[in-house]
Design a protein around this motif. Structure first.
Motif, PDB file in Angstrom:
ATOM      1  N   SER A 116      -5.731  33.220  48.015  1.00  0.00           N
ATOM      2  CA  SER A 116      -4.443  32.613  48.310  1.00  0.00           C
ATOM      3  C   SER A 116      -4.081  32.819  49.776  1.00  0.00           C
ATOM      4  O   SER A 116      -4.353  33.872  50.360  1.00  0.00           O
TER       5      SER A 116
ATOM      6  N   ALA B 251      -5.772  31.328  44.409  1.00  0.00           N
ATOM      7  CA  ALA B 251      -5.110  30.049  44.164  1.00  0.00           C
ATOM      8  C   ALA B 251      -6.163  29.072  43.656  1.00  0.00           C
ATOM      9  O   ALA B 251      -7.319  29.106  44.084  1.00  0.00           O
TER      10      ALA B 251
ATOM     11  N   GLN C 258      -0.940  29.662  41.839  1.00  0.00           N
ATOM     12  CA  GLN C 258      -1.137  30.966  42.455  1.00  0.00           C
ATOM     13  C   GLN C 258      -1.360  31.989  41.346  1.00  0.00           C
ATOM     14  O   GLN C 258      -0.689  31.932  40.306  1.00  0.00           O
TER      15      GLN C 258
END
Length: 171
Positions: A26, A34, A68
């Protein structure tokens, strides 16, 4: 590939998609991974993925077409970074040993764990830089009379078989 990334990869492979879903570190500091799964699957498959991931202890949040993800951080992931652990990792370990009565500042511990897992996936230089950042942050906390977040010492090499040790035992 650490155990957390492996687990997510397996969950994503099981989801019906128009193409394989991407899994990336992420870009957000407070999230570990993510995936673009929302863009490549339907609502039912996305809901099923979310349910399975949450059942396995993952926290999820959809943001701008990406999902996420972060685990409930109770320690370092299996098959995670195994070194080398440089002087900054040693400094962090030393601070933890000298301040064992630290509180479990959950948000700070989670942020530090996410930082270290991401850095471990990037390599030794990134890992040492992450340890240096934590060392500075923790030194500042101690100067202010604040306690350190509780973090698994294996993030800093204690009790973790290093890459060099694995090579030596394979001979």
């Amino acid at each position: 590939m650490n155990a957390w990334r492996q687990e997510l990869t397996e969950l994503l492979r099981a989801a019906p998609c128009t193409r394989p879903a991407a899994l990336r570190r992420s870009l957000r500091e407070d999230w570990l991974y993510a995936t673009d799964l929302p863009a490549v699957t339907d609502a039912d498959a996305l809901a099923a993925f979310r349910e399975q991931a949450e059942r396995r202890g993952w926290r999820l949040e959809e943001q701008q077409g990406w999902l996420q993800l972060k685990p409930a951080l109770s320690g370092a992931p299996g098959n995670g970074y195994t070194g080398p652990f440089g002087p900054e990792a040693g400094s962090c370990l030393s601070l933890m040993r000298r301040h064992p009565d630290s509180e479990n500042a959950e948000a700070a511990a989670e942020r530090a764990g996410i930082l270290l897992v991401k850095a471990g996936e990037e390599g030794p230089e990134a890992y040492e830089a992450a340890c240096a950042a934590l060392h500075r942050e923790w030194a500042e906390r101690l100067r202010k009379g604040e306690s350190l977040p509780k973090l698994d010492a294996c993030f800093f090499g204690e009790g973790r078989e290093t890459a060099q040790q694995k090579e030596e035992s394979a001979c």
